[in-house]
Scaffold this active site. Sequence first.
Site, PDB file in Angstrom:
ATOM      1  N   TYR A   1      -2.002  -1.070  10.675  1.00  0.00           N
ATOM      2  CA  TYR A   1      -2.011  -1.503   9.218  1.00  0.00           C
ATOM      3  C   TYR A   1      -0.929  -0.987   8.297  1.00  0.00           C
ATOM      4  CZ  TYR A   1      -3.930  -1.208   4.496  1.00  0.00           C
ATOM      5  OH  TYR A   1      -4.115  -1.609   3.074  1.00  0.00           O
TER       6      TYR A   1
ATOM      7  N   SER B   1       0.889  -1.098   0.038  1.00  0.00           N
ATOM      8  CA  SER B   1      -0.112  -0.187   0.005  1.00  0.00           C
ATOM      9  C   SER B   1       0.983   1.262  -0.068  1.00  0.00           C
ATOM     10  CB  SER B   1      -0.929  -0.079   1.381  1.00  0.00           C
ATOM     11  OG  SER B   1      -1.467   1.293   1.494  1.00  0.00           O
TER      12      SER B   1
HETATM   13  N1  LIG Z   1      -8.686  -0.005  -1.159  1.00  0.00           N
HETATM   14  C1  LIG Z   1      -7.663   0.346  -0.877  1.00  0.00           C
HETATM   15  O1  LIG Z   1      -7.915   1.627  -0.522  1.00  0.00           O
HETATM   16  C2  LIG Z   1      -6.282  -0.107  -0.823  1.00  0.00           C
HETATM   17  C3  LIG Z   1      -5.228   0.748  -0.555  1.00  0.00           C
HETATM   18  C4  LIG Z   1      -4.000   0.083  -0.499  1.00  0.00           C
HETATM   19  C5  LIG Z   1      -3.925  -1.292  -0.306  1.00  0.00           C
HETATM   20  N2  LIG Z   1      -5.007  -2.151  -0.150  1.00  0.00           N
HETATM   21  C6  LIG Z   1      -4.764  -3.483  -0.116  1.00  0.00           C
HETATM   22  O2  LIG Z   1      -5.489  -4.138  -1.288  1.00  0.00           O
HETATM   23  C7  LIG Z   1      -5.819  -5.648  -0.950  1.00  0.00           C
HETATM   24  C8  LIG Z   1      -7.204  -5.975  -1.268  1.00  0.00           C
HETATM   25  O3  LIG Z   1      -8.081  -5.005  -0.813  1.00  0.00           O
HETATM   26  P1  LIG Z   1      -9.273  -4.391  -1.378  1.00  0.00           P
HETATM   27  O4  LIG Z   1      -9.267  -2.825  -1.359  1.00  0.00           O
HETATM   28  O5  LIG Z   1      -9.678  -5.054  -2.619  1.00  0.00           O
HETATM   29  O6  LIG Z   1     -10.528  -4.598  -0.204  1.00  0.00           O
HETATM   30  P2  LIG Z   1     -11.571  -5.825  -0.185  1.00  0.00           P
HETATM   31  O7  LIG Z   1     -12.551  -5.471  -1.089  1.00  0.00           O
HETATM   32  O8  LIG Z   1     -12.256  -5.590   1.111  1.00  0.00           O
HETATM   33  O9  LIG Z   1     -11.041  -7.094  -0.461  1.00  0.00           O
HETATM   34  C9  LIG Z   1     -10.211  -7.860   0.650  1.00  0.00           C
HETATM   35  C10 LIG Z   1     -10.290  -9.379   0.352  1.00  0.00           C
HETATM   36  O10 LIG Z   1      -9.234  -9.945   1.187  1.00  0.00           O
HETATM   37  C11 LIG Z   1     -10.121 -10.830   1.967  1.00  0.00           C
HETATM   38  N3  LIG Z   1      -9.789 -11.202   3.163  1.00  0.00           N
HETATM   39  C12 LIG Z   1      -9.770 -10.295   4.137  1.00  0.00           C
HETATM   40  N4  LIG Z   1      -9.641 -10.800   5.453  1.00  0.00           N
HETATM   41  C13 LIG Z   1      -9.623 -12.277   5.084  1.00  0.00           C
HETATM   42  C14 LIG Z   1      -9.091 -13.536   6.176  1.00  0.00           C
HETATM   43  N5  LIG Z   1      -9.324 -13.461   7.316  1.00  0.00           N
HETATM   44  N6  LIG Z   1      -9.136 -14.590   5.379  1.00  0.00           N
HETATM   45  C15 LIG Z   1      -9.089 -14.743   4.023  1.00  0.00           C
HETATM   46  N7  LIG Z   1      -9.382 -13.603   3.190  1.00  0.00           N
HETATM   47  C16 LIG Z   1      -9.584 -12.541   3.741  1.00  0.00           C
HETATM   48  C17 LIG Z   1     -11.370 -10.688   1.752  1.00  0.00           C
HETATM   49  O11 LIG Z   1     -12.249 -11.823   1.500  1.00  0.00           O
HETATM   50  P3  LIG Z   1     -13.361 -12.416   2.377  1.00  0.00           P
HETATM   51  O12 LIG Z   1     -13.840 -11.336   3.370  1.00  0.00           O
HETATM   52  O13 LIG Z   1     -14.501 -13.256   1.706  1.00  0.00           O
HETATM   53  O14 LIG Z   1     -12.573 -13.496   3.314  1.00  0.00           O
HETATM   54  C18 LIG Z   1     -11.515  -9.796   0.351  1.00  0.00           C
HETATM   55  O15 LIG Z   1     -11.720 -10.639  -0.866  1.00  0.00           O
HETATM   56  C19 LIG Z   1      -5.500  -5.700   0.671  1.00  0.00           C
HETATM   57  O16 LIG Z   1      -4.412  -6.119   0.944  1.00  0.00           O
HETATM   58  C20 LIG Z   1      -5.536  -4.077   1.174  1.00  0.00           C
HETATM   59  O17 LIG Z   1      -4.919  -3.843   2.100  1.00  0.00           O
HETATM   60  C21 LIG Z   1      -6.331  -1.565  -0.611  1.00  0.00           C
END
Ligand SMILES: NC(=O)c1ccc[n+]([C@@H]2O[C@H](COP(=O)([O-])OP(=O)(O)OC[C@H]3O[C@@H](n4cnc5c(N)ncnc54)[C@H](OP(=O)(O)O)[C@@H]3O)[C@@H](O)[C@H]2O)c1
Length: 251
Positions: free
Chosen positions: A150, A137
């Site tokens: 985080y 991130s």
């Molecule tokens: N959105 C942002 O602004 C942003 C910015 C920088 C980095 N990121 C990173 O991008 C990545 C993807 O996030 P996203 O933005 O796409 O958010 P998201 O839509 O909330 O997706 C998160 C994914 O992680 C899975 N997950 C969470 N906890 C889990 C657990 N205990 N076991 C298995 N799977 C788990 C969720 O699946 P289930 O709930 O079905 O388990 C979901 O598929 C993350 O690493 C996040 O930190 C996001």
Amino acid sequence: MVSTTLITGASSGIGEELASRFAQRGEDLVLVARRRDRLDALADRIGDEFGVDVEVIDMDLADVHAARELRDRVGSRRIDTVINNAGFGLSGDVADLDPEDLDAMVKVNCLALTGITSRFLGDMVARNHGTIVNIASTAAYQPVPHMAVYAASKAFVLSLTEALWAETAEHGVRVLAACPGPTETEFFEHAGRKAAVGRMRSAGQVADALMEALDGRSPSFVDGWLNRLIAKGSSFLPKAWVLKIAAAAVN
Ligand SMILES: NC(=O)c1ccc[n+]([C@@H]2O[C@H](COP(=O)([O-])OP(=O)(O)OC[C@H]3O[C@@H](n4cnc5c(N)ncnc54)[C@H](OP(=O)(O)O)[C@@H]3O)[C@@H](O)[C@H]2O)c1
């Protein structure tokens, strides 16, 4: 032989978009997350659309044995690309947040990611072929008060991944850390809307940028020019300023 890509956190957001991108390339998929219904629906959709084989594994990556269990469940199947995308963020001060929730965040964002990487990397090095992508991130580039654990977890991911890039460079393995900035996904349902700082990118834009970065050689990339400017620019400012700006942005 058809390549197979394993993606954690494929049930929504960036992971879901990446699943479509790899399927579009004709790659078979192994999709991992907790919400089985979402994974099944995605598997049906992209299986039909792109004619690829999609296996679904539902598991909680906060379980301390998750990485070992995942390796066992994949078995002898050859995995060409691993994308450690599953992760979540929580906002609030460390003193106020539930320690169990903070433990779970470190387990998903760091422990499972490290365990999965190490369990698939050996085969890739031995074959002189493979790809590991870890989703960090822009929060990896400076401490973030009110999202301290985080941001620290993502600094861990970035540091680990860049070091792995160097360790594997001569073994034909492509390692990449992807650093998205604020991206419109379900992330903010857990992290809280206050964490949504600045202009949002879409999950599709992040997935496209990642696919392009994979074709390059760099150990890491920041998605979006504004995010790049902020992430890299912070290293030129006094740390006290950076902390105050970051604290004000999230609070
Ligand atoms: N959105 C942002 O602004 C942003 C910015 C920088 C980095 N990121 C990173 O991008 C990545 C993807 O996030 P996203 O933005 O796409 O958010 P998201 O839509 O909330 O997706 C998160 C994914 O992680 C899975 N997950 C969470 N906890 C889990 C657990 N205990 N076991 C298995 N799977 C788990 C969720 O699946 P289930 O709930 O079905 O388990 C979901 O598929 C993350 O690493 C996040 O930190 C996001």
